[in-house]
Design a protein around this motif. Structure first.
Motif, PDB file in Angstrom:
ATOM      1  N   GLY A  26       0.796  -1.220  -0.179  1.00 37.83           N
ATOM      2  CA  GLY A  26      -0.082  -0.083  -0.031  1.00 37.83           C
ATOM      3  C   GLY A  26       0.788   1.197  -0.066  1.00 37.83           C
ATOM      4  N   ASN A  27       0.323   2.245   0.555  1.00 37.76           N
ATOM      5  CA  ASN A  27       0.881   3.502   0.534  1.00 37.76           C
ATOM      6  C   ASN A  27       2.035   3.694   1.648  1.00 37.76           C
ATOM      7  OD1 ASN A  27       1.578   6.402   0.590  1.00 37.76           O
ATOM      8  ND2 ASN A  27      -0.282   7.001   1.043  1.00 37.76           N
ATOM      9  N   ILE A  28       3.213   2.961   1.512  1.00 36.93           N
ATOM     10  CA  ILE A  28       4.275   3.038   2.290  1.00 36.93           C
ATOM     11  C   ILE A  28       5.574   3.608   1.707  1.00 36.93           C
ATOM     12  CG2 ILE A  28       5.938   1.327   3.558  1.00 36.93           C
ATOM     13  CD1 ILE A  28       3.588  -0.681   3.359  1.00 36.93           C
ATOM     14  N   ARG A  29       5.865   4.588   2.354  1.00 36.95           N
ATOM     15  CA  ARG A  29       7.369   5.101   1.971  1.00 36.95           C
ATOM     16  C   ARG A  29       8.443   4.716   2.745  1.00 36.95           C
ATOM     17  NH1 ARG A  29      10.015  10.104   0.290  1.00 36.95           N
ATOM     18  NH2 ARG A  29       7.861  10.834  -0.223  1.00 36.95           N
ATOM     19  N   ARG A  30       8.057   4.264   4.064  1.00 37.17           N
ATOM     20  CA  ARG A  30       9.031   3.616   4.962  1.00 37.17           C
ATOM     21  C   ARG A  30       8.224   2.732   6.035  1.00 37.17           C
ATOM     22  NH1 ARG A  30      13.996   4.619   7.893  1.00 37.17           N
ATOM     23  NH2 ARG A  30      13.538   4.371  10.209  1.00 37.17           N
ATOM     24  N   ILE A  31       8.876   1.750   6.392  1.00 34.21           N
ATOM     25  CA  ILE A  31       8.222   0.754   7.349  1.00 34.21           C
ATOM     26  C   ILE A  31       9.227   1.034   8.313  1.00 34.21           C
ATOM     27  CG2 ILE A  31       7.837  -1.531   8.292  1.00 34.21           C
ATOM     28  CD1 ILE A  31       7.208  -2.358   5.694  1.00 34.21           C
ATOM     29  N   ASN A  32       8.761   1.599   9.552  1.00 33.11           N
ATOM     30  CA  ASN A  32       9.429   2.109  10.826  1.00 33.11           C
ATOM     31  C   ASN A  32       9.660   1.073  11.738  1.00 33.11           C
ATOM     32  OD1 ASN A  32       9.471   5.059  10.173  1.00 33.11           O
ATOM     33  ND2 ASN A  32       7.174   4.728  10.613  1.00 33.11           N
ATOM     34  N   ALA A  33       8.668  -0.005  11.787  1.00 34.99           N
ATOM     35  CA  ALA A  33       8.813  -1.091  12.662  1.00 34.99           C
ATOM     36  C   ALA A  33       7.757  -2.072  12.290  1.00 34.99           C
ATOM     37  CB  ALA A  33       8.631  -0.833  14.127  1.00 34.99           C
ATOM     38  N   MET A  34       7.941  -3.434  12.419  1.00 33.43           N
ATOM     39  CA  MET A  34       6.939  -4.196  12.465  1.00 33.43           C
ATOM     40  C   MET A  34       6.939  -5.290  13.663  1.00 33.43           C
ATOM     41  SD  MET A  34       7.157  -5.431   8.331  1.00 33.43           S
ATOM     42  CE  MET A  34       5.332  -5.993   8.122  1.00 33.43           C
ATOM     43  N   ALA A  35       5.963  -5.895  13.773  1.00 33.69           N
ATOM     44  CA  ALA A  35       5.717  -6.669  15.211  1.00 33.69           C
ATOM     45  C   ALA A  35       4.871  -7.456  14.855  1.00 33.69           C
ATOM     46  CB  ALA A  35       5.501  -5.837  16.267  1.00 33.69           C
ATOM     47  N   TRP A  36       4.835  -8.722  16.025  1.00 39.27           N
ATOM     48  CA  TRP A  36       3.882  -9.549  16.108  1.00 39.27           C
ATOM     49  C   TRP A  36       3.334  -9.616  17.463  1.00 39.27           C
ATOM     50  CZ3 TRP A  36       2.119 -12.579  12.271  1.00 39.27           C
ATOM     51  CH2 TRP A  36       2.781 -12.868  11.313  1.00 39.27           C
ATOM     52  N   TYR A  37       2.064  -9.542  17.543  1.00 45.49           N
ATOM     53  CA  TYR A  37       1.380  -9.533  18.962  1.00 45.49           C
ATOM     54  C   TYR A  37       0.434 -11.016  19.019  1.00 45.49           C
ATOM     55  CZ  TYR A  37       2.198  -4.678  19.562  1.00 45.49           C
ATOM     56  OH  TYR A  37       2.872  -3.258  19.920  1.00 45.49           O
ATOM     57  N   ARG A  38      -0.084 -11.261  20.058  1.00 47.48           N
ATOM     58  CA  ARG A  38      -1.015 -12.490  20.164  1.00 47.48           C
ATOM     59  C   ARG A  38      -1.974 -12.223  21.092  1.00 47.48           C
ATOM     60  NH1 ARG A  38       2.976 -16.948  22.383  1.00 47.48           N
ATOM     61  NH2 ARG A  38       3.212 -16.151  24.805  1.00 47.48           N
ATOM     62  N   GLN A  39      -3.204 -12.942  20.869  1.00 50.10           N
ATOM     63  CA  GLN A  39      -4.247 -12.900  21.723  1.00 50.10           C
ATOM     64  C   GLN A  39      -4.699 -14.133  22.012  1.00 50.10           C
ATOM     65  OE1 GLN A  39      -7.215  -9.938  20.844  1.00 50.10           O
ATOM     66  NE2 GLN A  39      -7.868  -9.629  23.067  1.00 50.10           N
ATOM     67  N   ALA A  40      -4.877 -14.581  23.266  1.00 47.10           N
ATOM     68  CA  ALA A  40      -5.272 -15.931  23.629  1.00 47.10           C
ATOM     69  C   ALA A  40      -6.807 -15.627  23.977  1.00 47.10           C
ATOM     70  CB  ALA A  40      -4.499 -16.676  24.645  1.00 47.10           C
ATOM     71  N   PRO A  41      -7.618 -16.549  23.977  1.00 50.86           N
ATOM     72  CA  PRO A  41      -8.950 -16.641  24.563  1.00 50.86           C
ATOM     73  C   PRO A  41      -9.082 -15.877  25.914  1.00 50.86           C
ATOM     74  CG  PRO A  41      -8.713 -18.561  23.528  1.00 50.86           C
ATOM     75  CD  PRO A  41      -7.279 -17.925  23.554  1.00 50.86           C
ATOM     76  N   GLY A  42      -9.992 -14.922  26.226  1.00 49.58           N
ATOM     77  CA  GLY A  42      -9.938 -14.069  27.509  1.00 49.58           C
ATOM     78  C   GLY A  42      -8.875 -13.443  27.900  1.00 49.58           C
ATOM     79  N   GLN A  43      -7.909 -13.400  27.090  1.00 50.72           N
ATOM     80  CA  GLN A  43      -6.595 -12.528  27.536  1.00 50.72           C
ATOM     81  C   GLN A  43      -6.474 -11.190  26.710  1.00 50.72           C
ATOM     82  OE1 GLN A  43      -3.568 -14.348  29.153  1.00 50.72           O
ATOM     83  NE2 GLN A  43      -4.538 -16.028  29.787  1.00 50.72           N
ATOM     84  N   GLN A  44      -5.937 -10.293  27.071  1.00 51.23           N
ATOM     85  CA  GLN A  44      -5.660  -9.137  26.271  1.00 51.23           C
ATOM     86  C   GLN A  44      -4.428  -9.519  25.225  1.00 51.23           C
ATOM     87  OE1 GLN A  44      -4.509  -5.981  29.110  1.00 51.23           O
ATOM     88  NE2 GLN A  44      -6.380  -5.280  29.293  1.00 51.23           N
ATOM     89  N   ARG A  45      -4.470  -8.581  24.411  1.00 52.48           N
ATOM     90  CA  ARG A  45      -3.450  -8.733  23.243  1.00 52.48           C
ATOM     91  C   ARG A  45      -2.093  -8.328  23.934  1.00 52.48           C
ATOM     92  NH1 ARG A  45      -4.853  -6.536  17.189  1.00 52.48           N
ATOM     93  NH2 ARG A  45      -6.632  -7.655  17.978  1.00 52.48           N
ATOM     94  N   GLU A  46      -1.087  -9.051  23.440  1.00 52.50           N
ATOM     95  CA  GLU A  46       0.312  -8.970  24.004  1.00 52.50           C
ATOM     96  C   GLU A  46       1.200  -8.750  22.921  1.00 52.50           C
ATOM     97  OE1 GLU A  46       1.498 -11.841  26.798  1.00 52.50           O
ATOM     98  OE2 GLU A  46       1.400 -13.563  25.319  1.00 52.50           O
ATOM     99  N   LEU A  47       2.148  -8.131  23.186  1.00 53.49           N
ATOM    100  CA  LEU A  47       3.220  -8.083  22.317  1.00 53.49           C
ATOM    101  C   LEU A  47       4.121  -9.342  22.223  1.00 53.49           C
ATOM    102  CD1 LEU A  47       5.151  -6.303  20.107  1.00 53.49           C
ATOM    103  CD2 LEU A  47       6.628  -5.640  22.248  1.00 53.49           C
TER     104      LEU A  47
END
Length: 120
Positions: A26-47
């Motif tokens: 898409g409209n990307i000049r620069r990617i500053n950072a990329m990451a993976w998060y995860r979310q288990a059932p009943g839990q908050q999304r975490e890095l």
């Protein structure tokens, strides 16, 4: 507009390995950072892991030594190699990208999520 498309997750036994990938477009000049998060059932999304454009990688304590994040800048792709998977790694994994557009607008985008199941 930035689109993040993740590879399909999967189901593995404890101790197994899985590799996720995520392509940004898409409209990307620069990617500053990329990451993976995860979310288990009943839990908050975490890095899970983050890789900035020029800095050091960052991992959640729970995955250090088992997961490796890497990126291919030429392909706008980030990978997450997951080894020695544990039952508690079961979650929906989300790709995240911090990007700068051609008009210098900074955007934070999410992928649709991919399910990883660790089960015996």
């Amino acid at each position: 507009q930035v689109q993040l498309v993740e590879s399909r997750g999967g189901s593995v036994q404890p101790g197994g390995s899985l590799r996720l990938s995520c392509v940004a477009s898409g409209n990307i000049r620069r990617i500053n950072a990329m990451a993976w998060y995860r979310q288990a059932p009943g839990q908050q999304r975490e890095l899970v892991a983050m890789i900035p454009s020029g800095g050091t990688t960052n991992y959640a304590d729970s995955v250090k030594g088992r997961f490796t994040i890497s990126r291919d800048n030429a392909k706008n792709t980030v990978y997450l190699q997951m080894n020695s998977l544990k039952l508690e790694d079961t979650a929906v994994y989300y790709c995240n990208a911090d990007t700068t557009s051609f008009s210098y607008t900074r955007t934070n985008s999410w992928g649709q999520g991919t399910q990883v199941i660790v089960s015996s």
